[in-house]
Design an enzyme around this catalytic site. Sequence first.
Site, mmCIF file in Angstrom:
data_model
loop_
_atom_site.group_PDB
_atom_site.id
_atom_site.type_symbol
_atom_site.label_atom_id
_atom_site.label_comp_id
_atom_site.label_asym_id
_atom_site.label_seq_id
_atom_site.Cartn_x
_atom_site.Cartn_y
_atom_site.Cartn_z
ATOM 1 N N GLU A 246 0.816 -1.051 0.033
ATOM 2 C CA GLU A 246 0.013 0.067 -0.017
ATOM 3 C C GLU A 246 0.808 1.258 0.161
ATOM 4 O OE1 GLU A 246 -1.454 1.611 3.979
ATOM 5 O OE2 GLU A 246 -1.892 -0.574 4.176
ATOM 6 N N CYS B 264 -3.589 -3.206 4.187
ATOM 7 C CA CYS B 264 -2.464 -4.272 4.598
ATOM 8 C C CYS B 264 -3.017 -5.826 4.078
ATOM 9 C CB CYS B 264 -2.547 -4.567 6.179
ATOM 10 S SG CYS B 264 -2.169 -3.056 6.852
ATOM 11 N N HIS C 295 -2.736 -10.629 11.503
ATOM 12 C CA HIS C 295 -2.318 -9.359 11.257
ATOM 13 C C HIS C 295 -2.148 -8.201 12.427
ATOM 14 C CE1 HIS C 295 -1.692 -5.388 9.432
ATOM 15 N NE2 HIS C 295 -3.040 -5.129 9.957
#
Length: 510
Positions: A133, A167, A302
């Site tokens: 990103e 993400c 994550h």
Amino acid sequence: MFRLFSQTKRCLQVKRGLQTSLCSVHFPAAVPQSRFSTTSSPTQAQTVSSWPKDVGILALEVYFPSQYVDQVELEKYDGVEAGKYTIGLGQKQMGFCAAHEDINSLCLTVVNRLVERNSVSWDSIGRLEVGTETIIDKSKAVKTVLMQLFEDSGNTDVEGIDTTNACYGGTASLFNAADWVESSSWDGRYALVVCGDIAVYATGNARPTGGAGAVAMLVGPDAPLTLERGLRGTHMEHVYDFYKPNLASEYPLVDGQLSIQCYFRALDRCYATYRKKIESQWQKAGINKHCTLEDFQFMIFHTPFCKLVQKSLARVLLNDFLASPKADAESAIYKGLQDFRNVKLEDTYSSKEVDKAFQKASQELFRQKTQPSLFLSARNGNMYTPSVYGCLASLLGQYSAQKLAGSRIGVFSYGSGLAASMFSLKVSENSAPGSPLDKLVSSLSDLGARLESRKCVPPEKFAEMMKIREDTHDTVDHTPHGSSDDLFPGTWYLERVDDKNRRMYARRPL
């Protein structure tokens, strides 16, 4: 209507005919021998009469910056109460990049390192996809910059491009790589997945949740970490919890509370879908049981910050509790939780009472299944797309091949905006010395030593370097601030940006 049916029927007949003719087609032995060669490998002739066996992760490499700021010292510098970053967020240190490292240099470094350390030939790679990103060009992909590594080999036949959604891009790239290997497009070569990001925030309470790094994964058949086929639970929706509308700035706009709520909601939905799919597979195999945390030897997430992960494992236990039959809900693991039997998941996102109760109940499960995976995250911070794969590297680096053999690793990947998936990796049963699993685990055994070799930078110097980065990250016709001597050997760095905004890179010698 009849004509449409007839056309569909003819299409199906053609498809069946193609499948029949393909059964006798052999892929060429296009891939030179490497350290991954086993009794059945991509180097050997393959037929497409069946799925490639055990498609997954063959090798994994991690890159993180050579410098960090200590979170205790950052608390003092920022004038916040002691423990806000270290206990409240669960962070110990935060890695960061100077101005002469960018997303291209991070990815160049991690790919070069994976190929060199694993003796992979550049022409044995048929697909390369980048999840990131960190956008520095609205047209030119990071993938195209990485192609300079292939120049000497002459290999330009490399599929894949960049994939972006916060993400989540790394997970999308991994899925695409595995799907390519299992498709009619596969030519017998490896796929390479690259996840990289530089997570920086403006001065303020979000800055301690930054970090930087990259992960590269080699994907192919006969892997020690297999993606379990058919076991993906995905949730996507439209929401503005974290986004980057200002293309002239590296900083995001963040609604912290909303983002945590979205993360939990996505976790609930993905886990529910995953459970439904694995239970369906079990039923077809004659197994009638509910899927719970006990079916995962390890669970990784994550990791925007480590404390959120502890809350997330507790939330998985909450999901198990609410979905369990009454008899199971009275088992020892749920002792003291009966008052929450009738709560609704959507009413618990910000409930401190529920969070506290289930964190306490899941404390030992967290210690066994998840805490070892936070080794890198606690010391380097949030890497965005590589975050959950940094957790995977930490897990592999903390245990022996014998301890990991045969286990199921649950993986939850989240990207704001939002896109999320839960899937699972099955670890090979073969943990013998020299096995693919043994080689994979051994390659990550130096993670702790590499972290210890970094340089600790005082908060004052960190703030100064962040200001320089903020002021110059999009400057044209200049030489970025920073010395190559401060980098790890073998690290690529941004050497020059010319008057047409073209970026030139160099590598610090090994």
